[in-house]
Design a protein around this motif. Sequence first.
Motif, PDB file in Angstrom:
ATOM      1  N   ARG A  24     -37.397  19.023 -14.498  1.00 28.94           N
ATOM      2  CA  ARG A  24     -37.025  17.921 -14.342  1.00 28.94           C
ATOM      3  C   ARG A  24     -35.454  17.917 -14.475  1.00 28.94           C
ATOM      4  NH1 ARG A  24     -40.260  14.859 -19.130  1.00 28.94           N
ATOM      5  NH2 ARG A  24     -38.955  13.306 -18.356  1.00 28.94           N
ATOM      6  N   PRO A  25     -34.511  16.845 -13.446  1.00 25.36           N
ATOM      7  CA  PRO A  25     -33.252  16.900 -13.610  1.00 25.36           C
ATOM      8  C   PRO A  25     -32.688  16.680 -14.717  1.00 25.36           C
ATOM      9  CG  PRO A  25     -34.181  14.811 -12.637  1.00 25.36           C
ATOM     10  CD  PRO A  25     -35.130  15.941 -12.540  1.00 25.36           C
ATOM     11  N   ARG A  26     -31.548  17.330 -15.345  1.00 22.73           N
ATOM     12  CA  ARG A  26     -30.953  16.949 -16.529  1.00 22.73           C
ATOM     13  C   ARG A  26     -29.404  16.778 -16.554  1.00 22.73           C
ATOM     14  NH1 ARG A  26     -33.403  20.376 -20.035  1.00 22.73           N
ATOM     15  NH2 ARG A  26     -35.266  20.310 -18.798  1.00 22.73           N
ATOM     16  N   MET A  27     -28.861  16.325 -17.343  1.00 24.80           N
ATOM     17  CA  MET A  27     -27.306  16.342 -17.294  1.00 24.80           C
ATOM     18  C   MET A  27     -26.825  16.416 -18.944  1.00 24.80           C
ATOM     19  SD  MET A  27     -25.201  12.879 -16.117  1.00 24.80           S
ATOM     20  CE  MET A  27     -25.821  11.674 -17.169  1.00 24.80           C
ATOM     21  N   GLN A  28     -25.831  17.039 -19.187  1.00 26.57           N
ATOM     22  CA  GLN A  28     -24.957  16.909 -20.187  1.00 26.57           C
ATOM     23  C   GLN A  28     -23.668  16.469 -19.718  1.00 26.57           C
ATOM     24  OE1 GLN A  28     -25.386  19.147 -23.890  1.00 26.57           O
ATOM     25  NE2 GLN A  28     -23.050  19.316 -24.045  1.00 26.57           N
ATOM     26  N   ALA A  29     -23.220  15.289 -19.929  1.00 25.61           N
ATOM     27  CA  ALA A  29     -21.862  15.199 -19.415  1.00 25.61           C
ATOM     28  C   ALA A  29     -20.863  14.202 -20.290  1.00 25.61           C
ATOM     29  CB  ALA A  29     -21.789  14.332 -17.993  1.00 25.61           C
ATOM     30  N   ILE A  30     -19.702  14.310 -19.931  1.00 29.44           N
ATOM     31  CA  ILE A  30     -18.679  13.309 -20.705  1.00 29.44           C
ATOM     32  C   ILE A  30     -18.702  12.020 -19.878  1.00 29.44           C
ATOM     33  CG2 ILE A  30     -16.312  13.138 -21.325  1.00 29.44           C
ATOM     34  CD1 ILE A  30     -16.007  15.945 -21.400  1.00 29.44           C
ATOM     35  N   ALA A  31     -18.657  10.811 -20.749  1.00 30.71           N
ATOM     36  CA  ALA A  31     -18.701   9.669 -20.061  1.00 30.71           C
ATOM     37  C   ALA A  31     -17.256   8.898 -20.551  1.00 30.71           C
ATOM     38  CB  ALA A  31     -19.812   8.910 -20.662  1.00 30.71           C
ATOM     39  N   LEU A  32     -16.620   8.593 -19.337  1.00 32.60           N
ATOM     40  CA  LEU A  32     -15.632   7.841 -19.738  1.00 32.60           C
ATOM     41  C   LEU A  32     -15.727   6.230 -19.261  1.00 32.60           C
ATOM     42  CD1 LEU A  32     -13.206  10.338 -17.796  1.00 32.60           C
ATOM     43  CD2 LEU A  32     -12.752  10.005 -20.317  1.00 32.60           C
ATOM     44  N   ASN A  33     -15.388   5.616 -20.415  1.00 34.18           N
ATOM     45  CA  ASN A  33     -15.722   4.058 -20.529  1.00 34.18           C
ATOM     46  C   ASN A  33     -14.754   3.222 -19.617  1.00 34.18           C
ATOM     47  OD1 ASN A  33     -16.785   1.697 -20.946  1.00 34.18           O
ATOM     48  ND2 ASN A  33     -16.212   1.840 -23.407  1.00 34.18           N
ATOM     49  N   HIS A  34     -15.304   2.797 -18.593  1.00 40.59           N
ATOM     50  CA  HIS A  34     -14.323   2.165 -17.524  1.00 40.59           C
ATOM     51  C   HIS A  34     -14.210   0.745 -18.079  1.00 40.59           C
ATOM     52  CE1 HIS A  34     -15.721   4.257 -13.738  1.00 40.59           C
ATOM     53  NE2 HIS A  34     -15.507   5.137 -14.665  1.00 40.59           N
ATOM     54  N   ARG A  35     -14.919   0.429 -19.068  1.00 40.93           N
ATOM     55  CA  ARG A  35     -14.657  -0.918 -19.922  1.00 40.93           C
ATOM     56  C   ARG A  35     -13.202  -0.774 -20.514  1.00 40.93           C
ATOM     57  NH1 ARG A  35     -19.445   0.994 -20.692  1.00 40.93           N
ATOM     58  NH2 ARG A  35     -21.307  -0.124 -20.095  1.00 40.93           N
ATOM     59  N   ARG A  36     -12.665   0.200 -20.764  1.00 42.88           N
ATOM     60  CA  ARG A  36     -11.321   0.448 -20.858  1.00 42.88           C
ATOM     61  C   ARG A  36     -10.147   0.586 -19.622  1.00 42.88           C
ATOM     62  NH1 ARG A  36     -13.553  -0.407 -25.681  1.00 42.88           N
ATOM     63  NH2 ARG A  36     -13.443   1.166 -27.335  1.00 42.88           N
ATOM     64  N   ASP A  37      -9.462  -0.476 -19.462  1.00 34.97           N
ATOM     65  CA  ASP A  37      -8.766  -0.484 -18.132  1.00 34.97           C
ATOM     66  C   ASP A  37      -7.934   0.823 -17.727  1.00 34.97           C
ATOM     67  OD1 ASP A  37      -9.561  -3.006 -18.002  1.00 34.97           O
ATOM     68  OD2 ASP A  37      -7.858  -4.061 -18.471  1.00 34.97           O
ATOM     69  N   ARG A  38      -7.583   1.661 -18.837  1.00 38.17           N
ATOM     70  CA  ARG A  38      -7.008   2.718 -18.487  1.00 38.17           C
ATOM     71  C   ARG A  38      -7.463   3.840 -18.017  1.00 38.17           C
ATOM     72  NH1 ARG A  38      -7.808   1.779 -24.091  1.00 38.17           N
ATOM     73  NH2 ARG A  38      -8.361   3.404 -25.204  1.00 38.17           N
ATOM     74  N   PHE A  39      -9.030   3.951 -17.991  1.00 40.81           N
ATOM     75  CA  PHE A  39      -9.661   4.972 -17.133  1.00 40.81           C
ATOM     76  C   PHE A  39     -10.337   4.365 -15.882  1.00 40.81           C
ATOM     77  CE2 PHE A  39     -10.661   5.437 -21.959  1.00 40.81           C
ATOM     78  CZ  PHE A  39      -9.641   6.483 -22.298  1.00 40.81           C
TER      79      PHE A  39
END
Length: 621
Positions: A324-339
């Motif tokens: 099965r496909p899997r992911m471990q990753a860092i999410a950068l929150n676009h709800r913060r304008d600086r990202f």
Amino acid sequence: MAGPSRRDVLALGAATAAVALLPSRVFAASPTETPLHGLSAFGDLKYAAGFSNFDYVNPEAPKGGTFNFSPFSWLFNQNPQTFNTLNSFILKGDSPPRMEMCFDSLMASALDEPDSMYGLVAKTVTIAPDRNSFTFKLRPEARFHDGSPLTAEDAAFSYKLLKSDGAPDFAIPLARLADAVADDKQTLRLIFDGKQSERLILSIIGFPILSRTDIETNGFKGGMRPLLGSGAYKVGRVSPGQTIEYERVADYWARDLNVNRGQNNFDRIRIDFYLDRRANFEALKKGDTFYREESVSRSWALDYDFPSLKEGRVVKREFPTEKRPRMQAIALNHRRDRFNDVRVRQAIGLCFDFEWAKRNFFYDLYNRSQSLFELSDFRAEGKPGAEELALLEPLRGNIPEEAFGEAVLQPVSDGSGRDRKMLGKASKLLADAGWKRTGSFVENDKGEKLTLEMLSDEEVLSQRFSPFIENMRAVGIDATSRIVDTPQYQRRLSEYDFDLVIAAFLFSPSPTQDEMEQFFHSRSAAMPGTRNYAGISDPAVDTLVDAVGAAKDRQSLIIAMRALDRVLRARHDWIPNYHNANHWVAFWDMFGFKEPKPDYAFPIESLWWFDKNKAAKIGKA
């Protein structure tokens, strides 16, 4: 690698089919207007009507014993560290893992098939000619734990309730459900609005069926009163936040059904909750916990040398991971304008030195992830072919130009822990995005610093990513790490109150449109409690998610998923980290199990059984 956090492991729906000789249409092997014992999206069912049991079970497995384990996967609002509610189906609160064992569903998955479901509460299902409705004939013997009949009215009520009041895991897939109708006590019709993905049905026929009388009498809310179930187990002893026991229902109505035969073998399943992973590990060593899956490479490499293991009473071994496909990753929150600027996100990604971490933290046990759908056919490779381009070209100008070239790969460092070339590139990207160095940190034209806080509820994660934090500070980002308690962490995740989080997910074998919507679609960006941690809200990405739902066969699904992967990697919304190809497990040698394990799931608490002779040999009888 630290274990996935809170709601970060998914087992949603059924899904993928074998690569070869597949029909060209979803459910092409399933005729309409004919009662069927099962559904398979992309191929024929493995098990014919009247089959006796699934091949991966031992139909003669004995019943009995207790299984005390540390769950390594969980669903919905479940939490492996604590719990404050016994309702797994709402957004509010933290519930204990495996609560779903207490509830039956219309159909059940075959774990050795990637896309097949067979009748459980529903004896048969009939597909309407327009494929917009499905009629289920329910088994008249179906019962709730209090002896009351489970009827089509309960099922229809459950689907409507989960659509209106359920967590996003239920509300998003059920958005296209127009109505759930009980034609009589044993006949249920699920009617869709015509805009649904054809494979959506496979995502929802495994949803729990609740008692209408129980909910109308007692409400659908949090708290420590268990909802009335109908499954193989019911809630037994409970110590809030500390321990839960599930007791096998001796007169379970579906005990001898073919989809259950050889399963649900333990009389009691016990979960003890630990806020600290070290205490959890000590419980295994002492024999208080019988089974544990390790998620920290250092521990797997160095800590499994305790006496009971050396004596052979505890087994240490690896099992292959699921297909099965899997992911471990860092999410950068676009709800913060600086990202919102992709150059900022790319610069942050350049600060993660995997090569150094692999050698110094991970004991060379992990591989770098490149894709958001790692270890699967859905990982984009090289340049897009003609079929992928057919999906991407209409989006040109609205997606990163990099999506039309070689699939984006994560940077390879010199392994020093502070690769000057990578950090120099990160500094340039920040400058190009308008962040100028002023003293120790970069600032924008308003004089605001570029701040970033990595949120976690696990100390081991914070430790493993401390060099990442240091590298971000080296390029002028005011980066910090914050560890909060589990309830606060869950609340902040649900409300998207964070800058950066590290999360891991296990997707279904053939991801469905509603599953991808949970992570990447505009519809989930503003809905509390989804897995769209990055806050992606982009019509072009929505189009590719829709293409996943429109896939009519295995090959078109692969193409749509690869195109989506290619665009997401070019956007740098999620920064892939690393992965492991095996389960690392240790268990007290008193269980029986059939090998090989099924390819698409590993529910040891359901498939294994207590072996009295083995237990006696190690003093655990």
